[in-house]
Design a protein around this motif. Sequence first.
Motif, PDB file in Angstrom:
ATOM      1  N   GLY A 161       2.051   1.457  -6.911  1.00  0.00           N
ATOM      2  CA  GLY A 161       1.699   0.161  -6.348  1.00  0.00           C
ATOM      3  C   GLY A 161       0.446  -0.419  -6.989  1.00  0.00           C
TER       4      GLY A 161
ATOM      5  N   ASP B 130      -3.425  -5.103  -1.201  1.00  0.00           N
ATOM      6  CA  ASP B 130      -2.700  -3.851  -0.968  1.00  0.00           C
ATOM      7  C   ASP B 130      -2.972  -3.429   0.467  1.00  0.00           C
ATOM      8  OD1 ASP B 130      -1.475  -1.436  -0.921  1.00  0.00           O
ATOM      9  OD2 ASP B 130      -2.501  -0.599  -2.661  1.00  0.00           O
TER      10      ASP B 130
ATOM     11  N   THR C  89       4.166   1.588   1.608  1.00  0.00           N
ATOM     12  CA  THR C  89       4.137   0.533   0.576  1.00  0.00           C
ATOM     13  C   THR C  89       4.109  -0.827   1.260  1.00  0.00           C
ATOM     14  OG1 THR C  89       5.386   1.907  -0.966  1.00  0.00           O
ATOM     15  CG2 THR C  89       5.316  -0.450  -1.410  1.00  0.00           C
TER      16      THR C  89
END
Length: 751
Positions: A270, A294, A302
Amino acid sequence: MTDIVQIDDDGIEQVSLKQYTEKAYLDYSMYVILDRALPNIGDGLKPVQRRIVYAMSELGLKSSAKFKKSARTVGDVIGKFHPHGDSAAYEAMVLMAQDFSYRYPLVDGQGNWGSPDDPKSFAAMRYTESRLTPYAEILLSELGQGTVDWVPNFDGTMDEPSVLPARVPNVLLNGTTGIAVGMATDIPPHNLREVVTAAIRLLEAPKTTVAELCEHVQGPDYPTEAEIITPREDIRTMYETGRGALKMRAVWDREGGDVVVRALPYQVSGSRVLEQIAQQMQAKKLPMVADLRDESDHENPTRLVIVPRSNRVDLDALMSHLFATTDLERSYRVNLNMIGIDGRPGVKGLGRILGEWLQFRKETTRRRLQYRLERVERRLHILEGYLVAYLNIDEVIHIIRTEDKPKPALMQRFSISDIQAEAILELKLRNLAKLEEMKIRGEQDELAAERDSLQLTLGSEARLKTLMKKELLAAAEEFGDARRSPLAEREEARAFSELELTTADPITIVLSEKGWIRAAKGHDIDAAALSYKSGDSFKLAAPGRSNQPTIVLDSTGRAYTLASHNLPSARGQGEPLTGRISPPSGATFEGLLTGTDERLYLLASDAGYGFVAKLGDLQAKNKSGKAVLNLPKGGRVLQPAPVPEAAAEACVAAVSNEGRLLVFPLADLPQMARGKGNKIIGIPAARVLSREEFVIGVQVLAPTDALVVYAGKRHHRLKFADLEHYRGERGRRGNKLPRGFQKVDAIAVER
């Protein structure tokens, strides 16, 4: 090749360097292929993985045991079975413990075993602890039951299994990658339930085709929820040939105008994806993205958030671009190369893999049953001896007390075998009380029934298949789960072109007499007032937008395409067009156009011919351009006239140098991509060739427009209604303009 070995007088063998190196390299190649890089079709494991699992089982590290330091396991592996580096063995062990790397992990780890963002970030083996997972029992549960062959370890001090007696086709379930010498393997993971169902179908119907097996095995099943977007037909071909490629795409949702990525392709980081997007933003190649976040945590492993600059951004187009330019979409090579039951490496299709594994499983099951049958028969034989001893207990005790060699005496007196006599002699006194006739006969009955059942199964192919089927279904029931990687049909990802990424700022393209080009910001530019090089002056200007192409028409009728956003600023004096395109020698530039691909222009020559063309049809990909306007003899290119949006009622106005004006409907002219066109105004070809008479200009007018005619310092303005006097059929000579406009210099449209 036969080796020629010579022995000299001292008894020393002499081999040519060529023969020695060839043999040494071939030996090394075979070792790497068979004993390091490729998995065995039986248990789906490479030697290092098999040795790790076996060493852990020997240490008692089953799923129910306490965790033990990983360093202990690695020590046993490299000390007893795998004489290689400890880091290589530990990394192989880590891979088997990562649930994001293995579909069905074999090692249960405690401590830091890496993360999807950085699989190599695991702690050292002195810090982590491990044991086997329950799934590992599928590979080990039948190990001590005579199911597989045992081979000496590297120093011959102990034995190790040549293959583990797997109860399921683990070679497909967890997959593997490896590089050998001259060959490699890339086997993707699969779903346990799907593979077991396919194996059972092949077991019941050996002639099942790969297409029929694909009804059960839909495709690989990675330990991630990202989509597999490879077409089903390609997946089937991959399973038929054993080779192919797969494509995975991240899964995303809309949340309040933002894009939330919630599943990434297999082994994609990621943080790496965010870094790739950020690099595009810094390079100003992604102006429609405002921010990245994020938000991944324990509950959402995720969760990548992409914030668009406005709610007008087309999110589907944005994600299609990101799929094409980042790891949000990834391709994986598939090469189903493995060591078959014949001990040879080979690329196999799905049918052959399952077929060979079922042969392996049938032989393993047969050996297990045979081993158990031998144990049962041996026990029954000993029980018969125990029964004799029980029925004659006093005499047995007397023989043991009085005879120097009681075994032969017992064998002779009671007609029992050596095994039975040995078993009687090994009985402890405290067990004599247990030798009750009913217990012995009860155990005999149970074992006899088991023996009969084993013999029936071993003697019947159908019973053996039924047993295999039951065991496969039991394994699928215990360890199977739903598919994680959905299969979906998606359009191919397409990256934004350079033009699409360019902002649509208003600009005015300016071309000078000497062919120098530049672009000024805005549309309210007085192009003639800009500064020009000495001896140069203004020639043409075209208003447009920075994300629209610029088309230049030269004097030979060729069109060239330039990217408007790359044109030099009007703060300077521009750049020569010849540095960007390659026109014929001596050609000058006579036309300048810009707009959308659907924008219409009237292209004409001063010989009085022309046609309507779409801007998209005029665009050329190479520097040498494309031929668009065919010129009659003596004819020259006129500046193209833009067609207004209300083209249905528009009219064409054409003026000759002698002051003749003709007006006719635009619909009378054809729309073409290239050519000479139709006659607009009638001028004899001889007069054009001698340059006595020719067309000064053509314009297209909407009902709200006015035509302005320039002659020297004078100009004459004609409203749309005033043009009635000059209307006529296309190709006519037209009517004369008023006195004073017999020598026209130019015409223009006032909108």
